[in-house]
Design an enzyme around this catalytic site. Structure first.
Site, PDB file in Angstrom:
ATOM      1  N   ALA A  14      -6.229 104.087   6.354  1.00 56.40           N
ATOM      2  CA  ALA A  14      -6.250 105.143   7.385  1.00 56.40           C
ATOM      3  C   ALA A  14      -5.489 104.691   8.633  1.00 56.40           C
ATOM      4  CB  ALA A  14      -7.686 105.532   7.685  1.00 56.40           C
ATOM      5  N   ARG A  15      -6.145 103.962   9.518  1.00 59.29           N
ATOM      6  CA  ARG A  15      -5.465 103.426  10.707  1.00 59.29           C
ATOM      7  C   ARG A  15      -6.093 102.072  11.054  1.00 59.29           C
ATOM      8  NH1 ARG A  15      -1.901 106.317   9.863  1.00 59.29           N
ATOM      9  NH2 ARG A  15      -0.936 107.918  11.175  1.00 59.29           N
TER      10      ARG A  15
ATOM     11  N   HIS B 278       2.076  99.440   5.689  1.00 60.55           N
ATOM     12  CA  HIS B 278       1.956 100.892   5.921  1.00 60.55           C
ATOM     13  C   HIS B 278       2.878 101.692   4.973  1.00 60.55           C
ATOM     14  CE1 HIS B 278       0.567 103.905   9.188  1.00 60.55           C
ATOM     15  NE2 HIS B 278       0.721 104.512   8.028  1.00 60.55           N
TER      16      HIS B 278
ATOM     17  N   GLU C 237       0.442  97.386  14.643  1.00 58.57           N
ATOM     18  CA  GLU C 237       1.629  97.371  13.773  1.00 58.57           C
ATOM     19  C   GLU C 237       2.901  97.312  14.606  1.00 58.57           C
ATOM     20  OE1 GLU C 237       1.433 100.730  11.119  1.00 58.57           O
ATOM     21  OE2 GLU C 237      -0.581 100.196  10.497  1.00 58.57           O
TER      22      GLU C 237
END
Ligand SMILES: NC(=O)c1ccc[n+]([C@@H]2O[C@H](COP(=O)([O-])OP(=O)(O)OC[C@H]3O[C@@H](n4cnc5c(N)ncnc54)[C@H](O)[C@@H]3O)[C@@H](O)[C@H]2O)c1
Length: 341
Positions: free
Chosen positions: A243-244, A291, A273
């Site tokens: 997700a994050r 990612h 990131e």
């Protein structure tokens, strides 16, 4: 009557033809490359003053920076439609766009299968601790002393955030013989649950052998998994995050991984990131990807097409197809039948 003007921010990879075809009904402007300073100066000089709708993406943050309060305040007064490429839109200040009554769409649904595939890939990679053997093989060490892994069969998968991607992960995991529990803001209908069991957040932590994060990052969910929640997890839990990164306090996760309380992790997303905590990079029980959730030809094209369709639908008929959740139900943001996805 003059054609409405729409603006493309960042690059298109798969739909340049479709974008050019829009010139039959819109005046097209582009900011494909460049930096935030230049974009802001273009906004201030009035270069975009006639723009009513725009295309942006998670990738175009490298051109304009986030759509934060500063940038939103400078957007043209006639701008109504911000069509965003990405299922996550934490780089848009939702309060700022809502205050200006700017309509925003994202790209859910189109991302579900590809991201769920990566979640399963990471789960299997983490359960098998595949990083160890894959690295050893390339070093000429064959299995390199890799430990025995674990089967998903018979394990409990806990899903935090049972939206489009969470449900696609559940469906896949059922075919591996896993039982599925989930926690969500609200319980789903039996049809959407698809055999998964709704549990409280604490029960999800206590009962999951594998915990998969599939909820959006926002002020309420930032660091939803940090030391106190990790302590409530089963010893030996495997944690998957597509997700994050900001949902997990990475430093706490590294501590739990090093202590062995967390046996393995499979991560596609990181707190800062593209920077990754060194404790994750050096840990063999961390199966990591940069990612790549939606990184396939088919899904990237589907996402770009959905953004263009939202832009057309907004400009032509005043309705979005996939409006962001925070605008659903607001009186000025009514999509009628369109908002069905
Ligand atoms: N790795 C990638 O490349 C990639 C790709 C696509 C999406 N994503 C991320 O995945 C996230 C989920 O995407 P989606 O399309 O499934 O979103 P979605 O909106 O369909 O589902 C999110 C779910 O989380 C639930 N939720 C929200 N807050 C919660 C909370 N505090 N506790 C429990 N549940 C909560 C919501 O009710 C909803 O059901 C996105 O927000 C995005 O950031 C990552």
């Amino acid at each position: 009557m003059s054609k409405p003007t729409v603006l493309l921010i960042g690059e298109l990879t798969h739909t340049n033809q479709e974008w050019q075809a829009l010139s039959s009904k819109y005046k097209l402007k582009e900011f494909r490359t460049g930096k935030r300073d230049q974009f802001i100066s273009n906004l201030k000089s009035g270069e975009y003053k006639d723009v009513v709708g725009l295309y942006r993406s998670n990738m175009s943050v490298s051109q304009t920076g986030p759509f934060d309060a500063e940038l939103v305040s400078l957007l043209p007064s006639g701008l109504k439609w911000v069509c965003h490429n990405g299922a996550g839109y934490d780089n848009i200040d939702v309060n700022a766009v809502n205050e200006r009554q700017i309509h925003v769409s994202s790209t859910p649904v189109a991302v579900d299968d590809a991201t769920a595939d990566v979640a399963i890939f990471l789960m299997l990679g983490a359960l098998r601790q595949a990083h160890i053997s894959c690295t050893a093989l390339r070093q000429g060490k064959w299995r390199g002393g890799a430990p025995l892994g674990h089967d998903p069969k018979g394990k409990t998968l806990g899903i935090l955030g049972m939206g489009g991607i969470g449900r696609a992960v559940a469906k896949r995991a059922q075919s591996f013989g896993m039982s599925i529990i989930y926690h969500n803001r609200s319980r789903l209908s039996p049809e959407l649950e698809g055999g998964a069991t709704y549990v409280s957040f604490n029960d999800l932590l206590a009962q999951s052998d594998v915990l998969s994060l599939n909820l959006a990052l926002n002020a309420k969910t930032k660091h939803i998994i940090s030391a106190p929640q990790l302590a409530k997890c089963k010893k030996g839990v495997t944690i998957i995050n597509t997700a994050r990164g900001g949902l997990i306090k990475e430093a706490d996760l590294v501590d739990a991984l090093e202590s062995g309380h967390v046996e393995a992790v499979g991560l596609d997303v990181f707190e800062e990131e593209p920077k990754i905590h060194s404790g994750l990079v050096r840990n063999d029980r961390a199966f990591l990807m940069p990612h790549m959730g939606t990184w396939t030809y088919e899904t990237q094209r589907d996402m770009e097409l959905l953004v263009l369709k939202n832009l057309e639908s907004g400009v032509d008929s005043g309705k979005l197809i996939t409006r962001i959740n925070e605008q659903k139900g607001l009186s000025w943001a009514n999509d009628g039948d369109k908002s069905k996805l």
